[in-house]
Design an enzyme around this catalytic site. Structure first.
Site, PDB file in Angstrom:
ATOM      1  N   ASP A 110      -1.148   0.870  -4.487  1.00 40.79           N
ATOM      2  CA  ASP A 110      -2.522   1.215  -4.177  1.00 40.79           C
ATOM      3  C   ASP A 110      -2.677   2.695  -4.509  1.00 40.79           C
ATOM      4  OD1 ASP A 110      -5.142   1.212  -2.863  1.00 40.79           O
ATOM      5  OD2 ASP A 110      -4.122   2.353  -1.300  1.00 40.79           O
ATOM      6  N   GLY A 140      -9.808   0.341  -5.698  1.00 40.59           N
ATOM      7  CA  GLY A 140     -11.235   0.021  -5.637  1.00 40.59           C
ATOM      8  C   GLY A 140     -12.065   1.129  -6.238  1.00 40.59           C
ATOM      9  N   ASP A 184      -5.734  -3.558   1.304  1.00 37.32           N
ATOM     10  CA  ASP A 184      -4.458  -3.924   0.689  1.00 37.32           C
ATOM     11  C   ASP A 184      -3.779  -5.091   1.401  1.00 37.32           C
ATOM     12  OD1 ASP A 184      -4.651  -1.685  -1.074  1.00 37.32           O
ATOM     13  OD2 ASP A 184      -3.974  -0.400   0.559  1.00 37.32           O
TER      14      ASP A 184
END
Length: 674
Positions: free
Chosen positions: A372, A518, A568
């Site tokens: 991430d 994102g 996540d």
């Protein structure tokens, strides 16, 4: 999302013999099993003391036969041994029948056969059959196996809190606007569609809705991965669980219950967790083959001595029992749990918390790591990446900007303030709504403004670097001194200094490094190029993150996912190995298999190093715990009888004890280079 009922799964009886278990889904069940094995172990251990004292072989070995031998001692020994057999050995006897019923013999079958044979044979000896007692072998075997299971259950307990932590993101109550315009605090469970709710600055948004009044910046980073607070106004959507910024807003509820965004994330986590396969226990596989060897070897030994020699039945039976007992080494029950306990302790000391043992062991197979971005590869907060001084020095530009921004709570303002050690005093501070802020510093009028302000005032700036900043997804603000444009400041999510080194070393190991975020395409591309990633995926929502992990797995890669946010959680659960940054949200921690307490990407390398070292020790212990049987079983069966070599039960016991000690020492020698 419709939730399907899943069929009840049977337990791995090596870990648990409770029929009600759903294989890890009930925390309370596992706590009960830990307590149960612990209690059975201590009671059995206490009873083993008189069993050892009353056993003829132990008395003979210690030279205290005369002192401890008395009339009826065999019956007392039988009584103590019966208690240990039926109480301490019950989980294994029950597991034996469960495995045979399921036609899947394993560790429980091996242990069950050994203690059944030892108990029944020794009982016949007490009541008239000629031979030697195995009661002390029975008791010590049960003690060791109970200890192994106690350690095992403690090492796998703790998973399953993810959904509880997700629910905690929602506030308990909401400021509902009543028909008479009054505001009343109500539990969020009482909210209905189309209700109007007031959200004050800094509060969590209680439900998915549409803004009908006010404007603010909303922090959705824990839900969508967007690193920057998003400016929202009338007509925009607000997600339940996100955090309101500096302004008061009123929303109209559009989704509640199972239809809400957060509830859908919860369903995704639940789905990914329930579908994750479990690695088969190495010791269980070894036990399957040892079970076959023990049973066939014992029967073959008995038949050979009965039909092909002149030895009495008692001698043949003693040979068969010795084979069965020695085939079930004490070490096998501790070979894996001991290594697990040692590696877990080592990991904890280094800030690596293991929640799922099977996935941790599997991390040695990782061929691709997906990171991430926000909070993992980056620090999740704004920092200055570039400063342009059109006039004067960069330090002067930053000093003036920080003095003005020190009075703002906006993340961008905090990033500017953090870059300056000493903050100058500011006078006549005031906000420029939606455009920035201004104030007087050292007698000069200072403005820190957005591109929109320049456009509104028809102030032009010609510098190609500004276009590059925008292309990289950076946030750009301008500094005006006495109404003249004097400087440009670019801010971005600060990349962790360890990220580049971690990615470099992982790639040198042949592991592909990827990023899911994102955030916008420009931001993702810039971060990827700065760190040196192989691949990145931008503007990915939570359900898409899970799907991306599935896509990568379909390439034939063994995937680890590292992240810290609620967004996540589904991906962490879907990945072969889920690694959470401990400084992130609790849900990411609870969904992951491994937690990195220090929020350091380099710790991913440490996890892989420890996993490989741990697996190596497990294999060594299993080879020793089972391999010595290749030499011990033939001797126990009597192949060297003609040469005058007979392995007595006492010597067989010494072999087993030695094997256990060697496995324990080997486990303690576990180490790895971080």
């Amino acid at each position: 999302m419709k939730e399907e009922k899943k069929p009840k799964k049977s337990c791995n009886t090596f870990q648990c013999s409770c029929e009600e278990c759903l294989c890890g889904s009930h925390k309370g069940h596992h706590e009960h099993m830990v307590h149960d094995f612990k209690q059975r172990f201590w009671i059995s251990l206490v009873l083993t003391i008189p069993i050892l004292a009353l056993s003829p072989m132990i008395q003979s070995f210690l030279g205290v036969t005369t002192f401890l031998h008395f009339s009826g001692d065999a019956y007392l020994l039988f009584a103590f041994s019966s208690i240990v057999f039926f109480y301490g050995g019950w989980p294994f006897i029950k597991g034996l029948f469960q495995e045979l019923k399921a036609k899947a013999p394993g560790m429980m079958t091996l242990i069950g056969v050994a203690i059944l044979v030892a108990y029944l044979y020794s009982s016949f000896i007490v009541f008239g059959l000629k031979g030697k007692l195995f009661f002390w072998e029975l008791a010590t075997l049960i003690d060791i196996m109970l200890l192994g299971h106690w350690i095992e259950m403690k090492s796998i307990m703790g998973a399953g809190k993810a959904l509880e932590e997700l629910a905690k993101l929602m506030p308990a109550s909401a400021h509902k606007i009543m028909p008479d315009k009054s505001v009343q605090d109500v539990p969020i469970a009482e909210l209905q569609l189309e209700d109007k709710v007031l959200i004050k600055p800094g509060e969590k948004i209680p439900a998915d809705g549409e803004i009908i009044e006010g404007e603010s910046s909303i922090n959705e980073s824990m839900l969508t991965g967007e690193s920057r607070p998003i400016k929202k106004s009338v007509g925009d959507k607000a997600i339940g669980g996100s955090i309101n910024g500096e302004g008061s807003i009123t929303i109209q509820v559009k989704k509640i219950g199972k239809d809400s965004y957060l509830s859908q994330v919860i369903d995704l986590v639940k789905e990914a967790q329930s579908s994750k396969s479990k690695a088969q226990d190495l010791a269980n596989r070894a036990a399957l083959w040892l079970t076959i060897v023990a049973l066939s070897g014992g029967v073959l030994t008995l038949l050979v001595w009965i039909f092909f020699t002149q030895q009495p039945f008692s001698f043949a039976m003693e040979r068969a029992v010795t084979v069965m007992v020695i085939t079930c080494p004490h070490a096998l029950g501790l070979a894996v749990p001991l290594v697990v306990a040692v590696s877990t302790a080592i990991a904890a000391k280094r800030g690596l918390l293991i929640r799922n043992r099977s996935s941790f062991e599997e991390s040695r197979k990782i061929t691709a790591i997906v990171f991430d971005k926000t909070g993992t590869l980056t620090e999740g907060k704004f920092g200055i990446s570039d400063t342009i001084a059109l006039e004067g020095s960069k330090d002067e530009i930053l000093s003036f900007a920080a003095a003005v921004e020190a009075h703002s709570e906006h993340p961008i303002a905090k990033g500017i303030v953090a870059s300056v050690e000493k903050i100058e005093e500011v006078q006549d501070f005031k906000a420029i709504p939606g455009k920035g802020a201004e104030g007087k510093v050292q007698g000069k009028n200072i403005k820190v403004v957005s591109p929109g302000y320049l456009k509104e005032k028809n102030i032009s700036v010609n510098d190609v670097r500004i276009g590059e900043f925008n292309a990289q997804g950076k946030t750009v603000v301008f500094v005006l001194i006495d109404e003249k444009l004097r400087g440009v400041i670019a801010l971005a999510d600060v990349i962790r200094p360890e990220s580049k080194k971690a990615v470099k070393e992982l790639k040198e190991m042949g592991i592909r490094c990827m990023m899911l975020t994102g955030d916008h395409e420009q931001v993702a591309k810039w971060v990827s190029s700065e760190i040196g990633l192989d691949e990145y995926f931008a503007q990915v929502l939570p359900h898409e993150k899970k799907n991306k992990i599935e896509e990568i797995q379909k390439r034939g890669l063994f995937v680890a996912m590292t992240g810290d946010g609620v967004n996540d959680a589904p991906a962490l659960a879907q990945a072969n190995v889920g690694i959470a940054i401990g400084a992130g949200t609790d849900v990411a921690v609870e969904t992951a298999d491994i937690i990195l307490v220090k929020s350091n990407p380099l710790d991913v390398l440490a996890i892989m190093g420890l996993a490989r070292a741990t697996y190596k020790k497990m294999i060594q212990n299993l080879i020793w715990a089972t391999g010595y049987n290749a030499f011990a079983i033939p001797i126990a069966a009597g192949v060297l009888y003609e040469a005058g070599v007979v392995l007595s039960p006492a010597v067989a016991a010494i072999f087993m004890s030695l094997s256990t000690v060697i496995c324990a020492i080997n486990a303690k020698l576990l180490h790895f280079k971080k």
